[in-house]
Write a protein that holds these residues in place. Structure first.
Motif, PDB file in Angstrom:
ATOM      1  N   UNK A   1     -61.728 -24.565  20.694  1.00  0.00           N
ATOM      2  CA  UNK A   1     -63.172 -24.603  20.417  1.00  0.00           C
ATOM      3  C   UNK A   1     -63.999 -24.662  21.697  1.00  0.00           C
ATOM      4  N   UNK A   2     -63.368 -24.993  22.799  1.00  0.00           N
ATOM      5  CA  UNK A   2     -64.083 -25.166  24.061  1.00  0.00           C
ATOM      6  C   UNK A   2     -64.202 -23.841  24.815  1.00  0.00           C
ATOM      7  N   UNK A   3     -65.128 -23.803  25.743  1.00  0.00           N
ATOM      8  CA  UNK A   3     -65.290 -22.658  26.638  1.00  0.00           C
ATOM      9  C   UNK A   3     -64.759 -23.067  28.007  1.00  0.00           C
ATOM     10  N   UNK A   4     -63.949 -22.234  28.620  1.00  0.00           N
ATOM     11  CA  UNK A   4     -63.355 -22.560  29.915  1.00  0.00           C
ATOM     12  C   UNK A   4     -63.817 -21.560  30.963  1.00  0.00           C
ATOM     13  N   UNK A   5     -63.936 -22.048  32.198  1.00  0.00           N
ATOM     14  CA  UNK A   5     -64.353 -21.211  33.320  1.00  0.00           C
ATOM     15  C   UNK A   5     -63.565 -21.652  34.548  1.00  0.00           C
ATOM     16  N   UNK A   6     -63.040 -20.697  35.286  1.00  0.00           N
ATOM     17  CA  UNK A   6     -62.260 -21.014  36.493  1.00  0.00           C
ATOM     18  C   UNK A   6     -63.180 -20.949  37.709  1.00  0.00           C
ATOM     19  N   UNK A   7     -63.326 -22.078  38.382  1.00  0.00           N
ATOM     20  CA  UNK A   7     -64.082 -22.153  39.640  1.00  0.00           C
ATOM     21  C   UNK A   7     -63.153 -22.780  40.656  1.00  0.00           C
TER      22      UNK A   7
ATOM     23  N   UNK B   1     -64.277 -27.038  31.769  1.00  0.00           N
ATOM     24  CA  UNK B   1     -64.127 -26.901  30.328  1.00  0.00           C
ATOM     25  C   UNK B   1     -65.360 -27.504  29.658  1.00  0.00           C
ATOM     26  N   UNK B   2     -66.045 -26.689  28.869  1.00  0.00           N
ATOM     27  CA  UNK B   2     -67.238 -27.151  28.160  1.00  0.00           C
ATOM     28  C   UNK B   2     -66.907 -27.211  26.677  1.00  0.00           C
TER      29      UNK B   2
ATOM     30  N   UNK C   1     -64.414 -31.374  34.256  1.00  0.00           N
ATOM     31  CA  UNK C   1     -63.956 -30.628  35.431  1.00  0.00           C
ATOM     32  C   UNK C   1     -62.528 -31.075  35.729  1.00  0.00           C
ATOM     33  N   UNK C   2     -61.622 -30.120  35.610  1.00  0.00           N
ATOM     34  CA  UNK C   2     -60.198 -30.417  35.779  1.00  0.00           C
ATOM     35  C   UNK C   2     -59.704 -29.792  37.076  1.00  0.00           C
ATOM     36  N   UNK C   3     -59.429 -30.616  38.102  1.00  0.00           N
ATOM     37  CA  UNK C   3     -58.924 -30.046  39.353  1.00  0.00           C
ATOM     38  C   UNK C   3     -57.530 -29.465  39.157  1.00  0.00           C
ATOM     39  N   UNK C   4     -57.287 -28.304  39.753  1.00  0.00           N
ATOM     40  CA  UNK C   4     -55.974 -27.677  39.659  1.00  0.00           C
ATOM     41  C   UNK C   4     -55.129 -27.966  40.892  1.00  0.00           C
ATOM     42  N   UNK C   5     -55.641 -28.813  41.757  1.00  0.00           N
ATOM     43  CA  UNK C   5     -54.884 -29.275  42.925  1.00  0.00           C
ATOM     44  C   UNK C   5     -54.663 -30.774  42.767  1.00  0.00           C
ATOM     45  N   UNK C   6     -53.528 -31.242  43.283  1.00  0.00           N
ATOM     46  CA  UNK C   6     -53.248 -32.669  43.189  1.00  0.00           C
ATOM     47  C   UNK C   6     -53.984 -33.418  44.299  1.00  0.00           C
ATOM     48  N   UNK C   7     -53.742 -34.708  44.412  1.00  0.00           N
ATOM     49  CA  UNK C   7     -54.454 -35.543  45.382  1.00  0.00           C
ATOM     50  C   UNK C   7     -54.169 -35.128  46.829  1.00  0.00           C
ATOM     51  N   UNK C   8     -53.037 -34.470  47.083  1.00  0.00           N
ATOM     52  CA  UNK C   8     -52.703 -34.033  48.452  1.00  0.00           C
ATOM     53  C   UNK C   8     -53.251 -32.643  48.765  1.00  0.00           C
TER      54      UNK C   8
ATOM     55  N   UNK D   1     -58.571 -14.023  30.674  1.00  0.00           N
ATOM     56  CA  UNK D   1     -58.558 -13.912  32.142  1.00  0.00           C
ATOM     57  C   UNK D   1     -58.120 -15.209  32.835  1.00  0.00           C
ATOM     58  N   UNK D   2     -58.501 -16.340  32.271  1.00  0.00           N
ATOM     59  CA  UNK D   2     -58.119 -17.634  32.854  1.00  0.00           C
ATOM     60  C   UNK D   2     -56.625 -17.865  32.653  1.00  0.00           C
ATOM     61  N   UNK D   3     -56.130 -17.527  31.473  1.00  0.00           N
ATOM     62  CA  UNK D   3     -54.696 -17.677  31.188  1.00  0.00           C
ATOM     63  C   UNK D   3     -53.886 -16.824  32.165  1.00  0.00           C
ATOM     64  N   UNK D   4     -54.320 -15.587  32.359  1.00  0.00           N
ATOM     65  CA  UNK D   4     -53.630 -14.694  33.303  1.00  0.00           C
ATOM     66  C   UNK D   4     -53.643 -15.291  34.719  1.00  0.00           C
ATOM     67  N   UNK D   5     -54.815 -15.811  35.131  1.00  0.00           N
ATOM     68  CA  UNK D   5     -54.926 -16.414  36.466  1.00  0.00           C
ATOM     69  C   UNK D   5     -54.037 -17.637  36.632  1.00  0.00           C
ATOM     70  N   UNK D   6     -53.968 -18.481  35.601  1.00  0.00           N
ATOM     71  CA  UNK D   6     -53.116 -19.674  35.678  1.00  0.00           C
ATOM     72  C   UNK D   6     -51.644 -19.282  35.737  1.00  0.00           C
ATOM     73  N   UNK D   7     -51.265 -18.262  34.975  1.00  0.00           N
ATOM     74  CA  UNK D   7     -49.865 -17.824  35.008  1.00  0.00           C
ATOM     75  C   UNK D   7     -49.530 -17.185  36.361  1.00  0.00           C
TER      76      UNK D   7
END
Length: 163
Positions: free
Chosen positions: A97-103, A109-110, A118-125, A149-155
């Motif tokens: 149900x949410x809208x996702x955007x890759x920045x 994720x809205x 806002x979900x960081x895709x990098x860890x603390x390091x 497009x986001x799924x493709x980018x994550x894969x």
């Protein structure tokens, strides 16, 4: 029921900043109390009591808050639901149900029901999340064709992350 996949994302920036500001306040309080205690005419017992109340108690409260808020924070994926735990609250977002955007390097994720996450895709390091976690996030988003497009980018990131 699918097995939850924990994501190694760091605690939110606001939480870390809040603890940092609170630490600065406690240190300022420590300095102010030290000046008052060691420049005034107080007995050793009074000095110990003042230091314990105005330094020891705030430091203990700060440590307890850090343990409860920052160390307890975690994020995981259950099927097509993203769950973020902070302190004693779990925020559940239905990714269909949410809208996702890759920045880069963040997934925004809205969700109409709970707002923006806002979900960081990098860890603390600063390293990208491990490939299995990126794939689990991609699988969770894959239920909605708008996220293709986001799924493709994550894969792609899971296969060969940039440095």
């Amino acid at each position: 029921m699918t097995t939850p996949t924990k994501l190694d994302v760091p605690a939110a920036t606001g939480l870390r900043a809040g603890c940092g500001c609170l630490s600065a306040l406690v240190l300022f309080l420590l300095a102010a109390v030290a000046v008052v205690v060691f420049t005034g005419e107080t007995t050793p017992g009074q000095k110990a009591l003042i230091l314990g109340l105005f330094v020891g108690v705030p430091l203990a409260v700060l440590a307890a808050l850090w343990v409860v808020i920052v160390r307890r924070a975690s994020t995981w994926v259950e099927g097509s639901t993203l769950v973020r735990r902070v302190a004693f609250r779990d925020r559940r977002i239905d990714l269909t149900a949410a809208r996702a955007d890759f920045r880069d390097p963040m997934l925004v994720i809205v969700d109409p029901a709970t707002g923006t996450l806002r979900l960081p895709l990098r860890d603390a390091r600063g390293a990208w999340l491990p490939a299995p976690q990126l794939r689990a996030l991609a699988d969770a988003l894959d239920a909605d064709p708008r996220h293709e497009p986001i799924v493709r980018g994550l894969r792609d990131l899971a296969g060969d992350p940039p440095r």
